[in-house]
Design a protein around this motif. Structure first.
Motif, PDB file in Angstrom:
ATOM      1  N   ALA A 103       0.842  -1.202   0.000  1.00  0.00           N
ATOM      2  CA  ALA A 103       0.000   0.000   0.000  1.00  0.00           C
ATOM      3  C   ALA A 103       0.873   1.247   0.000  1.00  0.00           C
ATOM      4  O   ALA A 103       1.900   1.303   0.685  1.00  0.00           O
ATOM      5  N   LEU A 104       0.437   2.241  -0.765  1.00  0.00           N
ATOM      6  CA  LEU A 104       1.102   3.545  -0.798  1.00  0.00           C
ATOM      7  C   LEU A 104       0.067   4.625  -0.573  1.00  0.00           C
ATOM      8  O   LEU A 104      -0.983   4.638  -1.224  1.00  0.00           O
ATOM      9  N   VAL A 105       0.368   5.531   0.348  1.00  0.00           N
ATOM     10  CA  VAL A 105      -0.461   6.717   0.564  1.00  0.00           C
ATOM     11  C   VAL A 105       0.381   7.934   0.201  1.00  0.00           C
ATOM     12  O   VAL A 105       1.350   8.267   0.895  1.00  0.00           O
ATOM     13  N   ASN A 106       0.031   8.571  -0.904  1.00  0.00           N
ATOM     14  CA  ASN A 106       0.737   9.775  -1.339  1.00  0.00           C
ATOM     15  C   ASN A 106       0.123  10.978  -0.633  1.00  0.00           C
ATOM     16  O   ASN A 106      -0.803  11.609  -1.144  1.00  0.00           O
TER      17      ASN A 106
ATOM     18  N   ILE B 238      -3.132   2.083  -3.955  1.00  0.00           N
ATOM     19  CA  ILE B 238      -2.560   3.423  -3.827  1.00  0.00           C
ATOM     20  C   ILE B 238      -3.697   4.389  -3.532  1.00  0.00           C
ATOM     21  O   ILE B 238      -4.752   4.326  -4.173  1.00  0.00           O
ATOM     22  N   VAL B 239      -3.485   5.266  -2.559  1.00  0.00           N
ATOM     23  CA  VAL B 239      -4.417   6.354  -2.301  1.00  0.00           C
ATOM     24  C   VAL B 239      -3.650   7.667  -2.416  1.00  0.00           C
ATOM     25  O   VAL B 239      -2.641   7.867  -1.731  1.00  0.00           O
ATOM     26  N   ASN B 240      -4.126   8.532  -3.291  1.00  0.00           N
ATOM     27  CA  ASN B 240      -3.536   9.856  -3.457  1.00  0.00           C
ATOM     28  C   ASN B 240      -4.362  10.876  -2.679  1.00  0.00           C
ATOM     29  O   ASN B 240      -5.579  10.966  -2.874  1.00  0.00           O
ATOM     30  N   VAL B 241      -3.705  11.620  -1.826  1.00  0.00           N
ATOM     31  CA  VAL B 241      -4.398  12.657  -1.058  1.00  0.00           C
ATOM     32  C   VAL B 241      -4.394  13.930  -1.883  1.00  0.00           C
ATOM     33  O   VAL B 241      -3.360  14.571  -2.086  1.00  0.00           O
TER      34      VAL B 241
ATOM     35  N   ALA C 226     -11.177   7.614   5.762  1.00  0.00           N
ATOM     36  CA  ALA C 226     -11.487   7.427   4.343  1.00  0.00           C
ATOM     37  C   ALA C 226     -10.324   6.755   3.618  1.00  0.00           C
ATOM     38  O   ALA C 226     -10.525   5.860   2.781  1.00  0.00           O
ATOM     39  N   ILE C 227      -9.117   7.171   3.933  1.00  0.00           N
ATOM     40  CA  ILE C 227      -7.930   6.555   3.321  1.00  0.00           C
ATOM     41  C   ILE C 227      -7.864   5.084   3.685  1.00  0.00           C
ATOM     42  O   ILE C 227      -7.631   4.214   2.825  1.00  0.00           O
TER      43      ILE C 227
END
Length: 248
Positions: A83-86, A138-141, A225-226
């Motif tokens: 998992a990647l959170v940008n 992947i979640v982009n903020v 939410a992420i």
């Protein structure tokens, strides 16, 4: 398979709240930071106290070499990324467009757009089933600024988040067959130190009348939410956005 997440810009605010949420859900974590080493190391220690593995790694994501080293650190110290959170992004003091310089605009874009896409690139190289990986998310903020345009404040920041939205949609389609889901979260005004960076620490008080729920978000509310988008309850969700904006 053990869940391993990298969260960029995780020493404070939404990134730190997301790290705490994911650690409680059993993830091993790398929290990256650019400047706040002591704060990041303290957070990593708190996460380890929850029973999992957690490391803090310095990286300026606007620099390609830093991004590559950051992902190598995850490989070496934690294992295969899932998992990647940008979350890393920068904001400069409010000004109108006629006052913006190329240097200011490029500073914003190098981190918020180039850096985010470089992090996606490195995650893809590790997670893509087409490249021998096990898939991932992947979640982009992004920001509600991508939709409002942030007139009279920071159109350059808003434009950078609009680019992140476009990137999210494109990657979701490109990677759907490679086992990687890509989604975005758009926070509205949130109680973080970013408003200090924008030159107006009390900005939420000024704009709260425009927010139907009448208040700013807490970082933990955005983190929820992420976490949902990364989790097993969202396995059929890709190319989507959750607006955590209080109805604005």
């Amino acid at each position: 398979m053990q869940k391993i997440a990298l969260i960029t810009g995780a020493s404070r605010g939404i990134g730190a709240a997301t790290a705490q949420l994911l650690a409680a859900r059993g993830y091993d974590l790398c929290i990256s930071y650019r400047e706040r080493a002591e704060t990041a190391e303290k957070l990593a220690a708190q996460l380890r106290a929850l029973g999992g593995r957690a490391i803090a790694a310095r990286a300026d994501i606007s620099r390609e070499a830093d991004v590559e080293q950051l992902f190598r650190t995850v490989d070496e110290q934690l294992g295969p990324l899932t998992a990647l959170v940008n979350n890393a992004g920068i904001l400069l003091p409010q000004t109108r467009a006629e006052n913006m310089t190329a240097a200011r605009i490029n500073t914003i874009l190098h981190t918020n757009v180039t850096g985010t896409l470089l992090c996606c690139r490195e995650a893809i190289r590790r997670m893509s089933t087409a490249r021998g990986g096990n898939g991932g998310a992947i979640v982009n903020v992004s920001s509600m600024a991508a939709r409002s345009g942030s007139p009279d404040e920071y159109i350059d920041y808003a434009a950078s988040k609009g680019a992140v939205d476009s990137m999210t949609v494109g990657l979701a389609k490109e990677l759907a067959g490679a086992g990687i889901r890509v989604n975005g979260v758009r926070p509205g005004p949130t109680h973080t130190e970013m408003h200090v960076d924008g030159g107006e620490p009390d900005r939420i008080e000024r704009v709260r009348a425009r927010i139907p729920l009448g208040r700013g978000a807490e970082p933990a509310e955005v983190a929820t939410a992420i976490g949902w988008l990364l989790g097993d309850d969202a396995t059929y969700v890709t190319g989507a956005f959750i607006d955590v904006s209080g109805g604005a």
